[in-house]
Scaffold this active site. Structure first.
Site, PDB file in Angstrom:
ATOM      1  N   ASP A 125       6.378  -9.195   9.887  1.00 16.13           N
ATOM      2  CA  ASP A 125       4.679  -8.536  10.171  1.00 16.13           C
ATOM      3  C   ASP A 125       4.620  -8.304  11.753  1.00 16.13           C
ATOM      4  OD1 ASP A 125       3.889  -9.035   7.243  1.00 16.13           O
ATOM      5  OD2 ASP A 125       3.419 -10.806   7.743  1.00 16.13           O
ATOM      6  N   ASP A 140      -1.237  -8.578  -3.803  1.00 14.97           N
ATOM      7  CA  ASP A 140      -1.558  -9.131  -3.060  1.00 14.97           C
ATOM      8  C   ASP A 140      -3.024  -9.632  -3.329  1.00 14.97           C
ATOM      9  OD1 ASP A 140      -0.538  -9.206  -0.300  1.00 14.97           O
ATOM     10  OD2 ASP A 140      -1.752  -7.916   0.260  1.00 14.97           O
TER      11      ASP A 140
END
Length: 569
Positions: free
Chosen positions: A264, A423
Site C-alpha cells: 500500500d 472490498d
C-alpha cells in the site's frame, strides 16, 4: 542534461558507431551485443526491454519492415488480442517481412501472443488468420473443465526433446498468463519443443531451427526466465555450461498456487512515497505525531520481495491517483524503477478510471491504464469504478454499456490485464429471507446470534457501502471482461487470524476467473487453509511480509510440504 552541453560519444568513453550497414564484424569489434525488438504497441514491453538489458544486450527498435529484414536477432513480444495484433502488423507493413525472416531460419524469439500469431489462426475476436507458419488453431481454454480462465501463474514445462533454449531451466516453473492456447497435434509436432498441463496439454514452447517462441513470459519468470532469454541471445555460451541439477525433491507438480506481496503506497507528510497501511484504516504512527506510518520505500521493498520468492508484486496507490491519475509522476517512476530489477508480474491499482483534468481535457480509462502499462505494470487493478460499472450492468438487466473501464482495457489488452479489487464487509441477518442478497450460513454468528450473512461491497477505500454483494459484483465484472479478482475483507484485514474462508469460497465458486484471497493472513497455515478449503488461485499478504513476521520462503515450504504446489525456485 539541461543547462549544459551534451558530452560527445568520445568524452563518454564509448566507441563511435560503425557506419557500415548493420555489420556483424563491426559490432563484434566494438563489443556491442544488440537485439532487434518488434514492439507493435500493445501491453507492457518495458519488462522485456529491462530483461534484455539485464542480460547485457542493447536494443534496436523496429521502425520499418527493413529493420526486420536487417535484424541479426529478432524478439517479438505480444500482449492483447490476436485480431488487433494482426491488424497492427498489417497496417505497419511488417507481416511479410516477419514471415520471410522466420522462413529464412534466422534467430527469432516470440513471446506469448508473439507465439500464437505464428499459427494458422485463432478463434479469438470471432476468428482471425495468423501468420500461417505453424499448423493449427489457437482456441479458448475449456471453462467446462472447472479450471479458472485465464490460465495465470507458474507452471511446469513438459520438454519433448533437448534444446539449448531450455537447457538451463531444469525443473523450475515459468509464468503463464493467457486465455487462449494452441494444442499439440501430429501436424505441428515438428515445432513443439515443450508443453504444459492445464485441463489437458497445450503448446508451451515451439522451435524449428533458429526460430523459437514461448507461451510463457520469460521476462516475468524470474531467474528461470532470464536464463531462457540468455539461451536465445547467447546459445553458444549457454551450451558450454553444465545442465542444472534437479531441485524439485518430489515437490507437487502442476500450476502453483501464487503467493503475492502487496504494497500500500502513499505520500507521507514530507511528500515521499512510502509503503504504509490501507487508507480506510489508521495509517498514522500515533495520534500525537500525526506522521504517516512508513514501512519502507516501495522500489526497495519490491526488490526484496522478488529476491525472497514472491510470485507477484502488487502496488496499491491509496491516495495519489484520485484527482489527477496521469499527474502522479512519482508512482509511475516507482513502476519504471521496480520493473528494472523485479522480473515477476507487477500490478498497480488506485484511480484507474476516466477523468477530466483542471483544463477540461478528458482522459479515458484506457489512456490512463496505457500509461501504467508503458511504465512497467502488467496488470491494473480497478476498485470503486468496478462497483459503479457493476451497478449499471445489474440495473440494465445484464446489458453491457461498452465504455466501462473494465471493457475498454480488456478489449485492447486482454482480460488477463484487468484485476477487479473487491472490498466487502459482513452484514448479518437472522434469516435468508431478510435480504435480497445471497447469504451463507456462517460458522461465525453475528453480534445478536445471527446465523446468516452476506458481504456488502464498498467504495472509497471502504468508507461507503453499496447495495451490491460480493458474489453479484464478481459475476458482473467477469461478464464485463475482468480476468482476475482481488478479494479483500474489511472485517479480517490486519487481524492476522486468517482469510475469510466463507467469503473466498462463495466468490471463487461463483466465477470462472482466478480469485486472489486477501486480508487476514498471519501464519503459513492460513495460506494452506484457504487453498485447501476454497478454489482460490492465489493468496496475498502485506504486513506480515513487510515486518518479516512470516518469510515468503516459509509460506512456500509449508505449502509444498502440505501437498499444495508452490514455486520455490
Amino acid at each position: 542534461m539541461q543547462g549544459s552541453a551534451q558530452p560527445s560519444i568520445r568524452q563518454l568513453g564509448v566507441a563511435a558507431p560503425c557506419r557500415s550497414r548493420r555489420s556483424l564484424v563491426c559490432r563484434a569489434a566494438s563489443g556491442v551485443k544488440e537485439v532487434t525488438l518488434l514492439d507493435y504497441g500493445a501491453g507492457n514491453v518495458r519488462s522485456i526491454r529491462n530483461a534484455i538489458k539485464h542480460c547485457g544486450w542493447t536494443i534496436k527498435d523496429v521502425k520499418s519492415a527493413a529493420d526486420i529484414t536487417s535484424a541479426d536477432k529478432l524478439i517479438f513480444p505480444g500482449v492483447g488480442a490476436f485480431g488487433a495484433a494482426m491488424e497492427s502488423l498489417e497496417q505497419q507493413g511488417y507481416t511479410q517481412a516477419l514471415k520471410e525472416y522466420i522462413k529464412a531460419d534466422r534467430p527469432f524469439f516470440g513471446i506469448c501472443l508473439g507465439m500464437q500469431l505464428l499459427f494458422d489462426g485463432s478463434e479469438e475476436n470471432g476468428g482471425c488468420e495468423g501468420l500461417g507458419l505453424i499448423p493449427g488453431q489457437v482456441t479458448h481454454f475449456d471453462k467446462s473443465k472447472g479450471l479458472p480462465v485465464p490460465h495465470i501463474g507458474w507452471n511446469d514445462l513438459i520438454q519433448k526433446h533437448p534444446s539449448t533454449l531450455l537447457s538451463t531451466v531444469g525443473d523450475r516453473r515459468v509464468y503463464f498468463v493467457h486465455s487462449y492456447h494452441a494444442t499439440p497435434s501430429p501436424e505441428n509436432a515438428e515445432w513443439v519443443l515443450a508443453t504444459a498441463e492445464y485441463g489437458g496439454e497445450f503448446v508451451a514452447v515451439v522451435q524449428r531451427g533458429n526460430a523459437y517462441a514461448t507461451q510463457f513470459h520469460p521476462e516475468k519468470s524470474g531467474a528461470a526466465g532470464l536464463d531462457v532469454l540468455r539461451s536465445f541471445l547467447e546459445p553458444e555460451v549457454v551450451a558450454a555450461r553444465p545442465a542444472p541439477e534437479a531441485t524439485s525433491n518430489g515437490r507437487p507438480r502442476g500450476l502453483a498456487k501464487r503467493v503475492i506481496a502487496c504494497l500500500d503506497v502513499r505520500a507521507n507528510d514530507n511528500g515521499d512515497l512510502v509503503v504504509t497501511k490501507g487508507d480506510q484504516y489508521d495509517v498514522r504512527e500515533t495520534a500525537s505525531t500525526g506522521e504517516v506510518r512508513n514501512l519502507g520505500k516501495p522500489v526497495e521493498l519490491a526488490g526484496r520481495y522478488f529476491d525472497e520468492g514472491a510470485d507477484e508484486v502488487t502496488f496499491l496507490n491509496i491516495t495519489g491517483f484520485r484527482d489527477f491519475p496521469l499527474g502522479d509522476l512519482p508512482m509511475l517512476e516507482v513502476l519504471r524503477q521496480a520493473s528494472k530489477g523485479v522480473f515477476v508480474p507487477l500490478t498497480v491499482g488506485g484511480g484507474i478510471r476516466e477523468f477530466t483534468d483542471g483544463s477540461g481535457k478528458h482522459y479515458s480509462a484506457l489512456q490512463v491504464a496505457a500509461e501504467y502499462f508503458r511504465s512497467g505494470a502488467d496488470k491494473v487493478s480497478i476498485g470503486s469504478d468496478a462497483v459503479y460499472a457493476a451497478e449499471e450492468y445489474l440495473a440494465n438487466g445484464g446489458k453491457k454499456a461498452g465504455g466501462t473501464a473494465i471493457e475498454q482495457i480488456s478489449r485492447v489488452y486482454g482480460a488477463q490485464a484487468v484485476v477487479v479489487s473487491i472490498d466487502p464487509r459482513r452484514v448479518y441477518v437472522a434469516a435468508p429471507g431478510d435480504t435480497e442478497h445471497l447469504t451463507v450460513k456462517t460458522s461465525k454468528p453475528g453480534p445478536n446470534g445471527e446465523q446468516y450473512c452476506w458481504w456488502q461491497c464498498t467504495v472509497m477505500g471502504g468508507r461507503e457501502g453499496r447495495d451490491v454483494d460480493a458474489v453479484q459484483l464478481a459475476k458482473a465484472v467477469e461478464d464485463l471482461g475482468a480476468g482476475e479478482i482481488l478479494l479483500n475483507c474489511i472485517d479480517n484485514d490486519g487481524a492476522g487470524q486468517g482469510f475469510d474462508i466463507e467469503l473466498v469460497d462463495a466468490v471463487s465458486s461463483a466465477v470462472t476467473i482466478p480469485v486472489i484471497a486477501s486480508s487476514g493472513a498471519g501464519t503459513p497455515e492460513h495460506f494452506s487453509e484457504v487453498f485447501q478449503k476454497t478454489k482460490a488461485a492465489a493468496a496475498l499478504a502485506a504486513g506480515i511480509f513487510h515486518r518479516r513476521e512470516v518469510p515468503i520462503t516459509a509460506v512456500k515450504e509449508h505449502l509444498n510440504s502440505s501437498g499444495i504446489p508452490a514455486r520455490t525456485a
